[in-house]
Scaffold this motif. Structure first.
Motif, PDB file in Angstrom:
ATOM      1  N   SER A  33      -1.002  14.547  -2.414  1.00 10.81           N
ATOM      2  CA  SER A  33      -1.358  14.232  -1.034  1.00 10.81           C
ATOM      3  C   SER A  33      -1.019  12.775  -0.685  1.00 10.81           C
ATOM      4  CB  SER A  33      -2.856  14.472  -0.798  1.00 10.81           C
ATOM      5  OG  SER A  33      -3.646  13.533  -1.498  1.00 10.81           O
ATOM      6  N   LYS A  34      -0.812  11.959  -1.693  1.00  9.33           N
ATOM      7  CA  LYS A  34      -0.504  10.555  -1.449  1.00  9.33           C
ATOM      8  C   LYS A  34       0.910  10.367  -0.907  1.00  9.33           C
ATOM      9  CE  LYS A  34      -4.420   8.960  -3.200  1.00  9.33           C
ATOM     10  NZ  LYS A  34      -5.447   8.239  -2.430  1.00  9.33           N
ATOM     11  N   TYR A  35       1.779  11.361  -1.079  1.00  2.00           N
ATOM     12  CA  TYR A  35       3.130  11.214  -0.539  1.00  2.00           C
ATOM     13  C   TYR A  35       3.099  11.052   0.981  1.00  2.00           C
ATOM     14  CZ  TYR A  35       5.523  12.378  -4.933  1.00  2.00           C
ATOM     15  OH  TYR A  35       6.011  12.356  -6.217  1.00  2.00           O
ATOM     16  N   ALA A  36       2.286  11.841   1.646  1.00  2.11           N
ATOM     17  CA  ALA A  36       2.198  11.731   3.100  1.00  2.11           C
ATOM     18  C   ALA A  36       1.645  10.372   3.512  1.00  2.11           C
ATOM     19  CB  ALA A  36       1.321  12.853   3.660  1.00  2.11           C
ATOM     20  N   LEU A  37       0.664   9.879   2.755  1.00  3.99           N
ATOM     21  CA  LEU A  37       0.101   8.563   3.058  1.00  3.99           C
ATOM     22  C   LEU A  37       1.140   7.469   2.834  1.00  3.99           C
ATOM     23  CD1 LEU A  37      -3.442   8.932   1.431  1.00  3.99           C
ATOM     24  CD2 LEU A  37      -2.847   9.100   3.856  1.00  3.99           C
ATOM     25  N   ALA A  38       1.932   7.609   1.779  1.00  2.00           N
ATOM     26  CA  ALA A  38       2.982   6.627   1.510  1.00  2.00           C
ATOM     27  C   ALA A  38       4.002   6.603   2.634  1.00  2.00           C
ATOM     28  CB  ALA A  38       3.666   6.942   0.183  1.00  2.00           C
ATOM     29  N   ALA A  39       4.406   7.768   3.064  1.00  3.00           N
ATOM     30  CA  ALA A  39       5.385   7.846   4.148  1.00  3.00           C
ATOM     31  C   ALA A  39       4.838   7.234   5.436  1.00  3.00           C
ATOM     32  CB  ALA A  39       5.789   9.303   4.377  1.00  3.00           C
ATOM     33  N   ALA A  40       3.585   7.558   5.758  1.00  5.80           N
ATOM     34  CA  ALA A  40       2.991   7.055   6.997  1.00  5.80           C
ATOM     35  C   ALA A  40       2.850   5.536   6.968  1.00  5.80           C
ATOM     36  CB  ALA A  40       1.632   7.712   7.218  1.00  5.80           C
TER      37      ALA A  40
ATOM     38  N   ALA B 134       9.105   9.487   0.021  1.00  2.10           N
ATOM     39  CA  ALA B 134       7.768  10.033   0.249  1.00  2.10           C
ATOM     40  C   ALA B 134       7.774  11.073   1.361  1.00  2.10           C
ATOM     41  CB  ALA B 134       6.799   8.902   0.579  1.00  2.10           C
ATOM     42  N   GLN B 135       8.520  10.814   2.433  1.00  2.92           N
ATOM     43  CA  GLN B 135       8.562  11.769   3.542  1.00  2.92           C
ATOM     44  C   GLN B 135       9.153  13.102   3.090  1.00  2.92           C
ATOM     45  OE1 GLN B 135      11.368  13.110   5.397  1.00  2.92           O
ATOM     46  NE2 GLN B 135       9.861  14.289   6.590  1.00  2.92           N
ATOM     47  N   ALA B 136      10.220  13.042   2.302  1.00  2.00           N
ATOM     48  CA  ALA B 136      10.856  14.275   1.843  1.00  2.00           C
ATOM     49  C   ALA B 136       9.958  15.049   0.889  1.00  2.00           C
ATOM     50  CB  ALA B 136      12.187  13.948   1.167  1.00  2.00           C
ATOM     51  N   ARG B 137       9.267  14.331   0.003  1.00  2.00           N
ATOM     52  CA  ARG B 137       8.389  15.020  -0.953  1.00  2.00           C
ATOM     53  C   ARG B 137       7.142  15.559  -0.266  1.00  2.00           C
ATOM     54  NH1 ARG B 137      10.545  14.290  -5.983  1.00  2.00           N
ATOM     55  NH2 ARG B 137      11.495  12.270  -6.506  1.00  2.00           N
ATOM     56  N   ALA B 138       6.692  14.881   0.780  1.00  2.00           N
ATOM     57  CA  ALA B 138       5.476  15.321   1.477  1.00  2.00           C
ATOM     58  C   ALA B 138       5.706  16.587   2.278  1.00  2.00           C
ATOM     59  CB  ALA B 138       4.972  14.212   2.396  1.00  2.00           C
TER      60      ALA B 138
ATOM     61  N   LEU C 292       0.831  -1.206   0.000  1.00  4.14           N
ATOM     62  CA  LEU C 292       0.000   0.000   0.000  1.00  4.14           C
ATOM     63  C   LEU C 292       0.862   1.252   0.000  1.00  4.14           C
ATOM     64  CD1 LEU C 292      -2.761   1.292   0.009  1.00  4.14           C
ATOM     65  CD2 LEU C 292      -2.883   0.935   2.497  1.00  4.14           C
ATOM     66  N   ALA C 293       1.974   1.239   0.725  1.00  5.89           N
ATOM     67  CA  ALA C 293       2.898   2.376   0.694  1.00  5.89           C
ATOM     68  C   ALA C 293       3.409   2.610  -0.719  1.00  5.89           C
ATOM     69  CB  ALA C 293       4.072   2.133   1.645  1.00  5.89           C
ATOM     70  N   GLU C 294       3.727   1.534  -1.425  1.00  4.24           N
ATOM     71  CA  GLU C 294       4.204   1.647  -2.809  1.00  4.24           C
ATOM     72  C   GLU C 294       3.098   2.164  -3.727  1.00  4.24           C
ATOM     73  OE1 GLU C 294       7.691   1.321  -5.109  1.00  4.24           O
ATOM     74  OE2 GLU C 294       7.337   1.055  -2.966  1.00  4.24           O
ATOM     75  N   VAL C 295       1.876   1.738  -3.483  1.00  4.12           N
ATOM     76  CA  VAL C 295       0.725   2.214  -4.264  1.00  4.12           C
ATOM     77  C   VAL C 295       0.544   3.716  -4.074  1.00  4.12           C
ATOM     78  CG1 VAL C 295      -1.796   2.119  -4.444  1.00  4.12           C
ATOM     79  CG2 VAL C 295      -0.465  -0.008  -4.315  1.00  4.12           C
ATOM     80  N   TYR C 296       0.581   4.175  -2.835  1.00  4.95           N
ATOM     81  CA  TYR C 296       0.436   5.616  -2.571  1.00  4.95           C
ATOM     82  C   TYR C 296       1.553   6.416  -3.252  1.00  4.95           C
ATOM     83  CZ  TYR C 296      -3.061   4.812   1.162  1.00  4.95           C
ATOM     84  OH  TYR C 296      -4.184   4.482   1.887  1.00  4.95           O
ATOM     85  N   LEU C 297       2.782   5.914  -3.163  1.00  8.00           N
ATOM     86  CA  LEU C 297       3.901   6.606  -3.809  1.00  8.00           C
ATOM     87  C   LEU C 297       3.660   6.733  -5.303  1.00  8.00           C
ATOM     88  CD1 LEU C 297       6.864   7.719  -3.344  1.00  8.00           C
ATOM     89  CD2 LEU C 297       7.631   5.456  -4.097  1.00  8.00           C
ATOM     90  N   THR C 298       3.149   5.676  -5.909  1.00  5.73           N
ATOM     91  CA  THR C 298       2.877   5.683  -7.345  1.00  5.73           C
ATOM     92  C   THR C 298       1.764   6.656  -7.694  1.00  5.73           C
ATOM     93  OG1 THR C 298       3.581   3.374  -7.474  1.00  5.73           O
ATOM     94  CG2 THR C 298       2.292   4.220  -9.314  1.00  5.73           C
ATOM     95  N   GLU C 299       0.713   6.679  -6.900  1.00  6.96           N
ATOM     96  CA  GLU C 299      -0.418   7.582  -7.162  1.00  6.96           C
ATOM     97  C   GLU C 299      -0.011   9.052  -7.055  1.00  6.96           C
ATOM     98  OE1 GLU C 299      -4.590   6.129  -5.876  1.00  6.96           O
ATOM     99  OE2 GLU C 299      -3.203   5.374  -4.345  1.00  6.96           O
ATOM    100  N   ALA C 300       1.014   9.338  -6.296  1.00  5.65           N
ATOM    101  CA  ALA C 300       1.472  10.722  -6.190  1.00  5.65           C
ATOM    102  C   ALA C 300       2.090  11.213  -7.493  1.00  5.65           C
ATOM    103  CB  ALA C 300       2.469  10.855  -5.041  1.00  5.65           C
ATOM    104  N   GLY C 301       2.521  10.277  -8.331  1.00  9.11           N
ATOM    105  CA  GLY C 301       3.134  10.637  -9.599  1.00  9.11           C
ATOM    106  C   GLY C 301       2.193  10.438 -10.767  1.00  9.11           C
ATOM    107  N   TYR C 302       2.767  10.369 -11.953  1.00  3.91           N
ATOM    108  CA  TYR C 302       1.993  10.208 -13.183  1.00  3.91           C
ATOM    109  C   TYR C 302       1.382   8.818 -13.243  1.00  3.91           C
ATOM    110  CZ  TYR C 302       0.897  10.240 -18.159  1.00  3.91           C
ATOM    111  OH  TYR C 302       0.243  10.191 -19.360  1.00  3.91           O
TER     112      TYR C 302
END
Length: 486
Positions: A229-236, A383-387, A213-223
């Protein structure tokens, strides 16, 4: 979809049986009558895993896995020989009749259909921990399969039923946003239903679902979703896994080389968050390693190896030494990769070293590592840095654990968020070289074009201008012929 749906819905209906999960029903779809018992659910779950590892037929057990990712800069193939279908991906000229793309497509959709069957029925049997585990693994497998499909094809059919109907032969494609919504929901269900530890090697757990799920959120933050907003979810979500690694049984192994011994000692390490397991003597081997990854100079098949520019840019040190195979053993003596038939370095990671070093085989028991704990650490750091725009101390710790093991110095303190994130992306490319992540990183960050602009003279060049349309594979030809909606 007729080809797939007929296979899934009609050809593999079975009656009840009493098999354990470690027995392979070869991906068959178990009928409803068989799913009224825990034994029937176990058999159905084995059938849900199996299409992901059916050798050359379906899933991720052959060079088809590398073929569909060759638009990246970490893998390439032979410039001639019989590798046309692999070259198509590397040169952005993919034909819908390419048999390699159908292997991945079919494996994922058969697993989805088998998972749908379990999801529709497991709750009717009871509410025990074992039954919840089976249901959770079914949700995980459906999410895992859709995650691969949506990243490779973009707009795809979204099927959540196991029941055949004529309507499915005219099903339309769904946009990525709808696919990702289901993936998120499935993984949340999976983590709530499954236990914290794996039932066996190659099985999923609550920690596995969280990591994916963390990887999914990271992907959704991009193209193409581009939801920052998914970067914060990925980091968490990644941090949940990191903070509870002991509970889930995950950790970095101290020695990077122990992940890639070429023997079964590397099959089930604490670093394996999710892997596909194989058994050659059981008639279910992996065909991805061994000959497929070996140079023709050593009687290998030259299916996939490393691009020259990527190899040259890879930081020197023990990780590079373990990752690559650069001196070939021939009847005329040892030769360096520059003097080999393809003039490329190969991946040591994917050699088979049993029963003897460099054993030439096309079938092995070696597991395919689909998600490692190292990736969780790097996902968190980026993800944490981008968020937040500024990397935390924990983000530095995460990436520096990887670099320290590789024999590299820590990242420079005080980097801005974007510079730190870019460094982590580079670290992902090196740590996970050849491991089925680089293409997706380039895609989500819209770096595919740039990565293909700096080819070495001996690397394959794109035959077409790289546009966003070429980020996606074509729907397999047979399916398009049956259903014009595709």
């Amino acid at each position: 979809m007729k080809k797939i749906l007929c296979i899934i819905f009609l050809a593999s209906l079975t009656t009840a049986c009493n098999k354990e999960l470690n027995e392979s029903p070869n991906g068959q779809l178990v009928g409803d009558a068989a799913l009224g018992t825990i034994e029937g659910l176990q058999t159905a779950l084995a059938g849900a895993y199996q299409p992901l590892k059916n050798g050359y037929t379906s899933g991720f057990a052959s060079a088809a896995l590398d073929a569909v990712l060759m638009g990246s800069d970490d893998i390439t193939t032979h410039p001639a020989s019989n590798k046309q279908e692999l070259r198509e991906m590397d040169q952005f000229a993919v034909n819908s009749t390419n048999s390699r793309i159908n292997v991945i497509w079919l494996g994922c959709y058969k697993t989805i259909q088998n998972a749908n069957n379990i999801i529709e029925n497991y709750g009717k049997v009871g509410n025990t921990a074992n039954i919840k585990q089976i249901g959770g693994e079914a949700y995980f497998l459906r999410a895992f399969s859709y995650f691969w499909l949506v990243r490779l094809w973009g707009n795809i059919p979204l099927i959540t039923t196991s029941k055949y109907s004529a309507d499915l032969l005219s099903i339309q494609k769904s946009a990525p946003a709808a696919i990702y919504a289901l993936i998120e929901s499935d993984l949340k269900n999976a983590e709530s239903l499954m236990g914290n530890t794996k039932a066996a090697a190659g099985r999923a757990s609550a920690g596995t679902a969280k990591a994916l799920l963390a990887e999914v959120y990271l992907t959704e933050a991009g193209y193409p979703i581009k939801d920052a907003s998914k970067y914060a979810l990925a980091a968490a979500k990644a941090k949940e896994v990191i903070d509870n690694k002991a509970t889930y049984g995950f950790d970095l192994v101290p020695d990077f080389a122990s992940l890639w011994t070429g023997t079964t000692s590397s099959n089930s390490t604490p670093e394996d968050v999710f892997s596909l397991q194989f058994c050659n003597s059981c008639g279910n081997p992996s065909t991805l390693y061994g000959k497929s990854a070996m140079p023709g100079d050593e009687s290998g098949w030259d299916d996939y190896f490393c691009e020259v520019t990527f190899f040259n840019n890879f930081p020197a040190g023990k990780r590079k030494d373990v990752t690559f195979y650069t001196v070939f053993k021939t009847s005329a003596g040892n030769i360096n990769w520059q003097n080999g038939q393809t003039k490329h370095p190969y991946y040591n990671k994917f050699r088979v070293n049993a029963p003897t070093p460099g054993y030439l085989t096309s079938a092995s028991d070696l597991s395919v590592k689909m998600l490692r704990y190292a990736q969780v650490l790097l996902t968190y750091a980026e993800a944490q840095a981008r968020a937040t725009g500024m990397p935390s101390a924990d983000a530095y710790t995460a990436v520096n654990l990887i670099r320290s093991r590789a024999g590299l110095p820590d990242l420079t303190p005080g980097l801005a968020g974007s510079a730190f994130a870019d460094s982590v992306v580079a670290e992902r490319s090196w740590e996970l070289a050849g491991e089925y992540t680089r293409w997706f990183d380039l895609q989500r960050l819209e770096l595919v074009e740039a990565a293909n602009n700096n080819k070495a003279p001996d690397d394959l060049k794109p035959l077409n201008a790289i546009t966003k349309d070429r980020y996606w594979l074509p729907i397999p030809y047979t399916d398009k012929q049956i259903n014009n909606g595709l």
